[in-house]
Design an enzyme around this catalytic site. Sequence first.
Site, PDB file in Angstrom:
ATOM      1  N   CYS A 112      77.578  79.928 -44.941  1.00  0.00           N
ATOM      2  CA  CYS A 112      76.471  79.348 -44.181  1.00  0.00           C
ATOM      3  C   CYS A 112      76.026  80.302 -43.072  1.00  0.00           C
ATOM      4  O   CYS A 112      74.838  80.364 -42.738  1.00  0.00           O
ATOM      5  CB  CYS A 112      76.891  78.009 -43.586  1.00  0.00           C
ATOM      6  SG  CYS A 112      77.127  76.709 -44.823  1.00  0.00           S
ATOM      7  N   CYS A 139      96.984  76.504 -65.135  1.00  0.00           N
ATOM      8  CA  CYS A 139      96.838  76.440 -63.679  1.00  0.00           C
ATOM      9  C   CYS A 139      98.218  76.511 -63.029  1.00  0.00           C
ATOM     10  O   CYS A 139      99.112  75.706 -63.340  1.00  0.00           O
ATOM     11  CB  CYS A 139      96.134  75.148 -63.259  1.00  0.00           C
ATOM     12  SG  CYS A 139      96.004  74.950 -61.460  1.00  0.00           S
ATOM     13  N   ASP A 163      85.343  75.353 -44.728  1.00  0.00           N
ATOM     14  CA  ASP A 163      84.251  76.262 -45.086  1.00  0.00           C
ATOM     15  C   ASP A 163      84.732  77.565 -45.709  1.00  0.00           C
ATOM     16  O   ASP A 163      84.008  78.562 -45.706  1.00  0.00           O
ATOM     17  CB  ASP A 163      83.395  76.570 -43.846  1.00  0.00           C
ATOM     18  CG  ASP A 163      84.206  77.230 -42.723  1.00  0.00           C
ATOM     19  OD1 ASP A 163      85.416  77.444 -42.926  1.00  0.00           O
ATOM     20  OD2 ASP A 163      83.632  77.518 -41.668  1.00  0.00           O
ATOM     21  N   CYS A 196      91.805  74.358 -60.777  1.00  0.00           N
ATOM     22  CA  CYS A 196      91.324  74.326 -62.167  1.00  0.00           C
ATOM     23  C   CYS A 196      89.830  74.604 -62.205  1.00  0.00           C
ATOM     24  O   CYS A 196      89.318  75.247 -63.135  1.00  0.00           O
ATOM     25  CB  CYS A 196      91.596  72.959 -62.796  1.00  0.00           C
ATOM     26  SG  CYS A 196      93.324  72.552 -63.051  1.00  0.00           S
ATOM     27  N   ASN A 237      75.856  75.637 -34.087  1.00  0.00           N
ATOM     28  CA  ASN A 237      76.406  74.517 -34.866  1.00  0.00           C
ATOM     29  C   ASN A 237      75.510  73.288 -34.814  1.00  0.00           C
ATOM     30  O   ASN A 237      75.529  72.449 -35.717  1.00  0.00           O
ATOM     31  CB  ASN A 237      77.781  74.099 -34.320  1.00  0.00           C
ATOM     32  CG  ASN A 237      78.824  75.193 -34.368  1.00  0.00           C
ATOM     33  OD1 ASN A 237      79.708  75.225 -33.515  1.00  0.00           O
ATOM     34  ND2 ASN A 237      78.752  76.094 -35.325  1.00  0.00           N
ATOM     35  N   LEU A 238      74.745  73.143 -33.733  1.00  0.00           N
ATOM     36  CA  LEU A 238      74.112  71.863 -33.428  1.00  0.00           C
ATOM     37  C   LEU A 238      72.992  71.479 -34.392  1.00  0.00           C
ATOM     38  O   LEU A 238      72.584  70.316 -34.453  1.00  0.00           O
ATOM     39  CB  LEU A 238      73.574  71.893 -31.990  1.00  0.00           C
ATOM     40  CG  LEU A 238      74.632  72.183 -30.918  1.00  0.00           C
ATOM     41  CD1 LEU A 238      73.991  72.230 -29.538  1.00  0.00           C
ATOM     42  CD2 LEU A 238      75.747  71.137 -30.958  1.00  0.00           C
ATOM     43  N   GLN A 239      72.516  72.427 -35.181  1.00  0.00           N
ATOM     44  CA  GLN A 239      71.465  72.144 -36.159  1.00  0.00           C
ATOM     45  C   GLN A 239      71.957  71.255 -37.292  1.00  0.00           C
ATOM     46  O   GLN A 239      71.188  70.593 -37.962  1.00  0.00           O
ATOM     47  CB  GLN A 239      70.926  73.489 -36.688  1.00  0.00           C
ATOM     48  CG  GLN A 239      70.191  73.464 -38.002  1.00  0.00           C
ATOM     49  CD  GLN A 239      71.061  73.893 -39.183  1.00  0.00           C
ATOM     50  OE1 GLN A 239      72.250  74.190 -39.033  1.00  0.00           O
ATOM     51  NE2 GLN A 239      70.466  73.918 -40.355  1.00  0.00           N
ATOM     52  N   LYS A 248      85.988  71.507 -31.266  1.00  0.00           N
ATOM     53  CA  LYS A 248      85.241  70.592 -32.132  1.00  0.00           C
ATOM     54  C   LYS A 248      85.994  69.293 -32.388  1.00  0.00           C
ATOM     55  O   LYS A 248      85.396  68.217 -32.433  1.00  0.00           O
ATOM     56  CB  LYS A 248      84.917  71.272 -33.468  1.00  0.00           C
ATOM     57  CG  LYS A 248      83.873  72.356 -33.378  1.00  0.00           C
ATOM     58  CD  LYS A 248      83.564  72.902 -34.758  1.00  0.00           C
ATOM     59  CE  LYS A 248      82.551  74.038 -34.696  1.00  0.00           C
ATOM     60  NZ  LYS A 248      82.250  74.578 -36.045  1.00  0.00           N
ATOM     61  N   ASP A 298      90.420  70.860 -36.529  1.00  0.00           N
ATOM     62  CA  ASP A 298      89.470  71.983 -36.500  1.00  0.00           C
ATOM     63  C   ASP A 298      89.843  72.869 -35.321  1.00  0.00           C
ATOM     64  O   ASP A 298      89.900  72.400 -34.185  1.00  0.00           O
ATOM     65  CB  ASP A 298      88.034  71.483 -36.359  1.00  0.00           C
ATOM     66  CG  ASP A 298      87.010  72.543 -36.739  1.00  0.00           C
ATOM     67  OD1 ASP A 298      87.142  73.690 -36.254  1.00  0.00           O
ATOM     68  OD2 ASP A 298      86.085  72.237 -37.515  1.00  0.00           O
TER      69      ASP A 298
END
Length: 256
Positions: free
Chosen positions: A193, A250, A132, A179, A72-74, A88, A64
């Site tokens: 988010c 694909c 993400d 796919c 972030n801490l939530q 991180k 990361d």
Amino acid sequence: MQTTPLSQEQITRYSRQILLKEIGGNGQIRLGKTTVFILGAGGLGSPIAFYLAAAGVGHLIIADGDRVERSNLQRQILHTTSRIGTFKADSAAETLRALNPATQITSINEKITAESIHAITNACDLVVDASDNFTTRYLLNQACLEAKKTLVSGAVLGFEGQVATFRHGVDPNAPCYQCLYPRMGSEEGLPTCATAGVLGAVAGMVGTIQATEVIKEILGIGTSMAGFVLLINLLDGVFHRVQIQKDPACPICSPA
């Protein structure tokens, strides 16, 4: 890598899962010989890494490139207020080593690129996508095909999430991530988010399911999620398991 029988300390630490007939002592030893690569140490990577380290997986590689932020801490429970501003991956390693010193942790404090991904996927037994964004997910999907590795993928937004296992790296007849989600031209404007929000407990649930699927894949137990996607809506308390079809067109997993 462990080649000897379990020590008394290990038997005591892992006793509750060793009691499970699907795992037992041999399964525990196998977990201890396994290397898992987790891409992302955020809302999904936190519960994934926590539970895999607690279960006695021998080596976790955690990548990361971001630093811990207060927002972030939530949901990113690997990290603490005192570590705001630290990488991180390093924060994750500190937490996990305190939890289980026997699990080897390799932290990578940089964003994974097309140039760096192959050395990592070649060095592990199984890959977990806790990223993400779609760009990273497509990159990981391609790398798992080339490295012939199974991929356990997850995503979360709001009160909803999804989990899927992709074996296209080891089974030419299996569908891949692309796919399920054909590649788009741009991610601009898509909800994230950061823009749409997420309940921390939902990320915890999705990541915990991913960790369970990883353990199942390592040990070859239960019914695999390969070829299916589990859709989760925790606001309404609804789970749907949907089959994924291999796309014959694909560009990643189907023959040219």
